[in-house]
Design an enzyme around this catalytic site. Structure first.
Site, PDB file in Angstrom:
ATOM      1  CE  LYS A   1      31.347  33.704  35.318  1.00  0.00           C
ATOM      2  NZ  LYS A   1      32.570  33.128  34.714  1.00  0.00           N
TER       3      LYS A   1
ATOM      4  CB  SER B   1      33.370  35.700  32.220  1.00  0.00           C
ATOM      5  OG  SER B   1      33.418  34.345  32.599  1.00  0.00           O
TER       6      SER B   1
ATOM      7  CB  SER C   1      36.250  33.081  32.841  1.00  0.00           C
ATOM      8  OG  SER C   1      36.105  33.547  31.527  1.00  0.00           O
TER       9      SER C   1
END
Length: 466
Positions: free
Chosen positions: A78, A153, A177
């Site tokens: 990420k 996210s 997330s």
């Protein structure tokens, strides 16, 4: 591909294998790690022009890779986690990051399981939103239906895994997330107990440590295998050992059922139906399921929102020092700007807010004096269409929509407790709907055992079968 959905599954080296199966093929020599990486990059380049899940394209490392149970399996990290020689832009247009000089602590733990990183996955600015959308750039789209959000996210990671680009990808969770994009994209997403893994320097400095690291995957065994391998790299002796969970347990559990959240937030009819069907399946397995109540009141979401605003204030105020000298606050997105303004108005309440949030852990523990696990929705309503919670929506309306959507997941972040999202249902449009199982601190093992049982009882839908 269908008219509405996009996936990359095909008859190549990856086929439809999960990470455990793929690692086994690499160990046996039936395929090589290089072939797996090449196939994953080809799949990514096929679907990413539509899905937009990749933030940065890397090159698979040459030479022998790391050893471990997942050796040779391709993945993405990420875009808020440092990997040496790759930029870390936190999903923001406010600066342009330079390549990181070193790999961060958790990324080292992640890659220490043997996973091979192919690049960075997209995320919304600083992970503040529950959708991977931007002010001016194209959004990350849900592979099941490209008009819908992939969540956030860790939305880029979830889109890439659900579409079959890689079988497992890095995700992290400061308010849901890992679990939110897992629910939106039909994946397994475990948020571990606070302290279960290595932390970044920024996470360690937070007054309330809400950030957990992990992965999203298509199978329970991939998530279980990852955490067993991560524990070999680093184990916190203050927590019960997790070990390798390989299937369901035979013990009968006491399960609390939550359908609604704080602040009068009721789950919608489709979500309720999926949770109730899951509860019925658990009763059929011999578990006891009974209604329960949340251990926090309406002030919890007000406190969490102020803390959310504090994080946005810190990101904007210290952006040049924390991220890059090029940081430009005029390029922050609408959600970050709105949260910063909210915090400026309410900052005198910070001490009382932090005091109440610090007490949530003890309140949460009391819920598990009676129950082994709590079953709830992941989200209060089904996955929204793109635009519904975009950062371009006026802030007051956006905040209202977000707090009516992300009503169940933040409690586990503040309490530091484990929770897992499982894709046990779907909408009439065919979009996945996730349920959440939460457990006492340190008891990821029970969550994984129960997840194995539900996976066998209610097998997840497969995007390639649409």
């Amino acid at each position: 591909m269908s008219e509405r959905g996009v996936h990359a599954f095909t008859d190549d080296a990856l086929a439809d294998h999960d990470a455990v199966a793929l690692a086994g093929l690499i160990r046996s020599g039936e395929i090589s790690a290089a072939e797996a990486a090449k196939a994953a990059l080809a799949r990514a380049r096929q679907v990413d022009p539509v899905l937009r899940g990749v933030a940065f394209w890397g090159e698979p490392p040459s030479g022998p890779g790391a050893e471990g149970p997942l050796a040779g399996v391709p993945t993405f990290v990420k875009d808020n986690t440092d990997v040496r020689d790759m930029p870390t832009n936190h999903g923001s247009a406010a600066f342009t990051a330079k390549p990181a000089p070193a790999t961060g602590p958790f990324a080292a733990q992640l890659l220490g399981t043997g996973l091979v990183n192919l690049g960075k996955s997209r995320m919304p600015e600083f992970g503040f939103n529950a959708t991977t959308e931007f002010m001016a750039e194209e959004p990350t789209r849900n592979p099941w239906h490209t008009a819908y959000s992939s969540g956030a996210s860790s939305g880029g990671a979830a889109a890439l895994v659900a579409a079959g680009v890689v079988p497992i990808a890095h995700a992290n969770d400061g308010g849901g997330s890992i679990r939110i994009p897992a629910a939106c994209c039909g994946l397994v997403g475990l948020k571990p107990t606070r302290g279960r893994h290595l932390e970044s320097a920024q996470a360690r400095q937070l007054p309330i440590k809400i950030i957990s690291e992990g992965v999203v995957s298509r199978s329970v065994r991939d998530t279980a295998t990852f955490w067993a391998a991560a524990e070999r790299y680093h184990r916190n002796p203050a927590l019960p050992p997790l070990g390798l969970v390989e299937g369901p347990a035979s013990r009968r559990l006491r399960i609390g059922l939550l359908l609604d959240s704080v602040g009068g937030v009721r789950s919608d009819a489709t979500t309720r139906a999926v949770v109730e069907r899951t509860a019925k399946a658990l009763v059929g397995m011999g578990h006891e399921v009974e209604p329960t109540r949340l251990p926090v009141g309406d002030e919890f979401m007000r406190d969490f929102t102020l803390y959310w605003g504090l994080l946005a204030f810190l990101a904007g105020t210290f952006g040049r020092r924390t991220f890059d000298p090029s940081f430009d606050t005029s390029r922050l997105d609408g959600l970050t700007v709105g949260l910063r303004a909210l915090y400026r108005r309410r900052f005198p309440h910070t001490p009382a807010t932090l005091y109440r949030l610090a007490r949530v852990k003890a309140a949460y523990r009391r819920m598990f004096l009676r129950h082994d696990v709590v079953l709830s929705p992941v989200l209060a309503h089904t996955t929204p269409e793109l635009g519904h919670i975009s950062p371009t929506v006026p802030f007051d309306e956006l905040l209202h929509r977000l707090t009516r959507y992300v009503a169940f997941t933040p409690l586990n972040n503040v309490a530091g407790s484990p929770a897992i999202s499982l894709p046990t249902g779907s909408t009439d449009e065919g979009l996945p709907v996730g349920v959440q199982l939460s457990a006492a601190h340190g008891d990821e093992r029970t969550l994984l055992e129960l997840a194995f049982a539900l996976e066998a009882e209610t097998p997840w839908r497969r995007i390639q079968d649409q």
